[in-house]
Design an enzyme around this catalytic site. Structure first.
Site, PDB file in Angstrom:
ATOM      1  N   GLY A 146       1.184 -54.567  16.060  1.00 12.12           N
ATOM      2  CA  GLY A 146      -0.180 -54.842  16.517  1.00 12.12           C
ATOM      3  C   GLY A 146      -0.504 -54.271  17.883  1.00 12.12           C
ATOM      4  N   TYR A 196       0.088 -43.749   9.802  1.00 11.89           N
ATOM      5  CA  TYR A 196       1.432 -43.728  10.402  1.00 11.89           C
ATOM      6  C   TYR A 196       1.648 -44.868  11.399  1.00 11.89           C
ATOM      7  CZ  TYR A 196       5.726 -41.692  12.332  1.00 11.89           C
ATOM      8  OH  TYR A 196       7.007 -41.479  12.755  1.00 11.89           O
ATOM      9  N   LYS A 201      25.861 -44.238  -7.906  1.00 12.74           N
ATOM     10  CA  LYS A 201      25.447 -44.442  -9.301  1.00 12.74           C
ATOM     11  C   LYS A 201      26.251 -45.635  -9.799  1.00 12.74           C
ATOM     12  CE  LYS A 201      25.080 -42.547 -13.843  1.00 12.74           C
ATOM     13  NZ  LYS A 201      26.106 -42.216 -14.816  1.00 12.74           N
ATOM     14  N   GLY A 208      28.239 -39.765 -23.911  1.00 15.89           N
ATOM     15  CA  GLY A 208      29.083 -38.739 -24.535  1.00 15.89           C
ATOM     16  C   GLY A 208      28.882 -38.596 -26.032  1.00 15.89           C
ATOM     17  N   ALA A 260      22.831 -40.066 -20.160  1.00 20.47           N
ATOM     18  CA  ALA A 260      23.745 -40.315 -21.281  1.00 20.47           C
ATOM     19  C   ALA A 260      23.111 -40.084 -22.644  1.00 20.47           C
ATOM     20  CB  ALA A 260      24.297 -41.740 -21.243  1.00 20.47           C
TER      21      ALA A 260
END
Ligand code: FAD
Ligand code: GLY
Length: 677
Positions: free
Chosen positions: A47, A336, A519, A580, A606
């Site tokens: 502020g 910003y 991951k 796979g 996958a």
């Protein structure tokens, strides 16, 4: 929802609300739609009304800031009168202590008629403000800089808007902007389509989700302490302190109730971590160390609150104001570090533009087109002809281009944006792995041919030097590739958390000091290799708290994807079919729902076996793919890697281009109209 008003404002932070109030006072009917009032940067801010302390050099931006600061006394008085609520506006001045004296300090070059400033030497500054740290050697006094309690201001604006009759709605997400022939014709929201005569985009750091504008989040962590009760007859800080690396903002309730509030707001970090939520130990530690150095006695004050927020940053750190790429769309975003300061003037300038068709010359400096100049486009159009595919990767609305829609096509190179994960950008949307290759050379060639920039590595296999995983550090050029350590082989949340921490160390050893990506794989089932949703969520929550950028591998479960996003994961990675298996896209319907609802990139992981399947996943709107086995086990892995690269790019381009609708009957390629009969 079918509301029709003169002006519809997307975003209910101080900027959207200030514009709403100003327009309403001028006689417009106004609607404000806000996804989450409390998530706004407007609530997170300090502020400060601080053009001088923020050292904004003489420029149109400085003029903007000074004019806005000058509006504050009257603007807040009016808002307080309409809303019946205090705003905490306090023209307290800002003291800017320094730890070393540079050439231009101690001269009076900082001072001018509209910006008075006074240099204070060590004695003078300590007389002005007792209790400063011993390393303070002097500082500047900016008597005209001020502060407002930004949360109180946001509340007052909301209440003022409501009591004036603005239709203000919280909890409604704008999902896409519909445009025809250069006009916005409606916006798609979480509760249906809404129409208005004119539209304003004021969605802060999230604005790029609705238009491809270069606005990105710059995270700031904050905290507050409370001055202990009974120890002071008046607030020990009577003004804002703004040191080179930390600021402190004392709050008071009102001029007569100076000791009721007692908070001192302390900020702020400035981090490029995308929308990664939460406070971190490192962030808070830095703030506390710097605050104690500046004002040692607060080390014993009780901590009151921790929070964070996202500043809407632009590449040149200036706001985007004025006309947008459609005739009836105005932009007010990218404020910003100074959006609280700039709210009153932004409101006036935008209301002048929309309601009086009057453009203040200052506004021209802040038009969005500055980012699109020099690209061979006279009238830059960041908008695709049919907006939605170009909106956020997460934007659910997919509007098929109707014949009536605008045919102005942006050049191909401006059609897409880089993939952005946790504030890091990547040109390639294909990720690969290092496992299952027959030898190291094939792996190296394949990774090169795939053009990928992110390579996932199984931490456990590197640790145990599993075949193909010794020498990985040297085999790949880690200055060009971003390592994505994965927790493959972990069956529980605890194991995955442990391995993630090792992964972070591994990335550091490769020179990627700032790599906090992981991951997350929690897979207890060895036969189908299906991930454990509960373990994944548990581990994700913990890892996010530890500052990781978590990319969780999951079954294609839309509810789980949402929960993971809510706890702060930076992507979701649903499987197309078992790992796979090369079975291709078996979970299309669910992946589509995940894409529609995600606010983070969706990486299909996958099961993809062939380039056509890769393209298909990208055509659905996936943001990226992770493909390993289909490349590593192909007869010619390098060739397959290249094919996957091309397919990923083709699928993405097709998604952005907007496919034709599927029709039940034939439609001739050469129209019959205009032929001679
Ligand atoms: P926001 O306040 O972020 O509001 C945007 C709103 O749009 C949000 O409510 C959001 O939910 C909504 N929204 C987003 N997407 C959608 C959508 N798709 N549909 C519907 N609604 C949507 N500025 C100062 O002047 N002084 C300071 O001292 C100061 N300190 C700061 C400290 C920190 C830590 C931070 C983070 C910021 C600070 N700022 C400061 C900057 C200031 O907070 C911002 O510039 C200002 O709040 C931006 O206001 P806004 O209304 O544009 O965006
Ligand atoms: N203007 C203060 C901040 O953005 O942290």
């Amino acid at each position: 929802m079918t509301t029709t008003s003169d002006v519809l404002i997307m975003g209910g932070g101080v900027i959207g609300l200030a514009i709403a109030v100003e327009l309403k006072l001028r006689g417009a009917s106004v609607t404000v739609l806000c996804r989450d009032f409390h998530a706004a940067a407007s609530h997170a801010a300090a502020g400060m009304l601080a053009p001088q302390a923020e050292a904004i050099p003489p420029s149109p931006m400085r003029d903007l800031c000074l004019r806005s600061r000058a509006l504050y006394p009257e603007w807040t008085r009016k808002l307080e009168e309409i809303s019946g609520l205090a705003t905490g506006y306090w023209p307290c001045g800002i003291l800017a202590p320094v730890y070393e004296i540079r050439g231009q300090d101690a001269s009076n070059i900082h001072s001018s008629r509209d910006c008075p400033a006074e240099w204070l030497d060590r004695d003078a500054i300590n007389w002005h403000q007792p209790g400063l740290g011993t390393e303070v050697v002097g500082g500047w006094w900016y008597p005209e800089d001020a502060q407002v309690d930004n949360r109180a201001l946001a509340r007052a604006l909301w209440t003022a808007a409501e009591s004036l009759g603005v239709d203000v709605r919280d909890g409604i997400k704008v999902e896409g902007i519909q445009q025809q022939q250069g006009q916005v014709v409606g916006i798609q929201t979480s509760v249906g389509i809404v129409h208005a005569e004119h539209y304003v985009l004021a969605a802060g750091a999230w604005s790029h989700e609705l238009l491809p504008l270069p606005v990105r989040p710059k995270k700031g962590q904050m905290l507050s302490v409370r001055v202990p009760e009974g120890s002071y007859s008046e607030l020990p800080l009577q003004r804002v302190l703004f040191a080179p690396d930390i600021y402190m903002v004392p709050r008071r309730d009102s001029p007569s109730e100076t000791l009721r509030d007692r908070r001192i707001v302390i900020g702020a970090t400035s981090e490029e971590v995308g929308f990664t939520p939460y406070n971190t130990p490192a962030g808070i530690q830095t703030l506390l160390e710097r605050a104690i150095k500046l004002y040692p006695q607060l080390q014993n004050y009780p901590i009151h609150e921790l929070w964070w927020g996202f500043r809407p940053a632009t590449p040149d750190e200036l706001p985007i104001l004025g006309s947008g790429p459609s005739k009836n769309l105005t932009l007010a975003t990218g404020h910003y570090r100074n959006g609280i300061l700039l709210a009153p003037l932004t409101a006036v300038l935008i209301a002048d533009l929309i309601w009086e068709q009057k453009s203040d010359p200052l506004v021209n400096h802040f038009n969005y087109s500055r980012f699109y100049q020099g690209r061979g486009q006279e009238t830059p159009s960041p908008l695709a002809p049919h907006l939605s595919p170009l909106t956020s990767p997460s934007s659910p609305l997919i509007i098929q281009p109707s014949p009536k829609m605008q045919t102005l096509n942006p050049p191909l190179e401006t059609l897409d944006r880089p993939l952005n994960i946790a504030g890091r950008t990547f040109q390639s949307r294909l990720m690969t792995g290092t496992g299952k290759y027959r030898n190291m050379e094939e792996m190296q060639q394949s990774i090169t041919q795939s053009g990928c920039e992110i390579v996932t590595v199984a931490v456990r296999r590197v640790q145990t030097k599993a075949p193909g995983h010794e020498g990985l550090a040297e085999a790949l050029d880690w200055t060009k590739l971003w390592m994505l350590p994965n927790t493959a082989g972990c069956q529980t949340a605890e194991e995955a958390i442990r391995v993630a921490r090792l992964g972070r160390e591994m990335a550091k050893l490769l020179g990627q000091e700032d790599n906090n990506f992981v991951k997350l794989e929690v897979i207890p089932d060895p036969k189908y290799l299906l991930p454990d949703p509960i373990g994944t969520l548990e581990a994700a929550e913990k890892l996010v708290q530890e500052g990781f950028a978590v990319l969780p591998y999951i079954n294609a479960d839309p509810m789980l994807a949402k929960r993971l996003e809510e706890v702060g994961c930076v992507t979701v990675m649903p499987l197309a079919s078992p790992i796979g298996s090369g079975q291709g896209l078996k979970t299309t319907a669910n992946i589509q729902i995940i894409i529609e609802n995600a606010g983070v990139p969706v990486v299909v992981d996958a099961g993809i076996g062939s380039p056509s399947e890769a393209a298909q996943a990208m055509e659905l709107g996936a943001d990226a793919l992770l493909i390993n086995t289909a490349i590593a086990q192909a007869t010619n892995p390098a060739a397959m890697a290249r094919a996957m690269k091309l397919a990923t790019e083709a699928g993405r381009l097709a998604y952005l281009a907007g496919r034709i609708p599927i029709k039940a009957y034939a439609s001739a390629s050469s129209p019959l109209s205009g032929t001679i009969t």
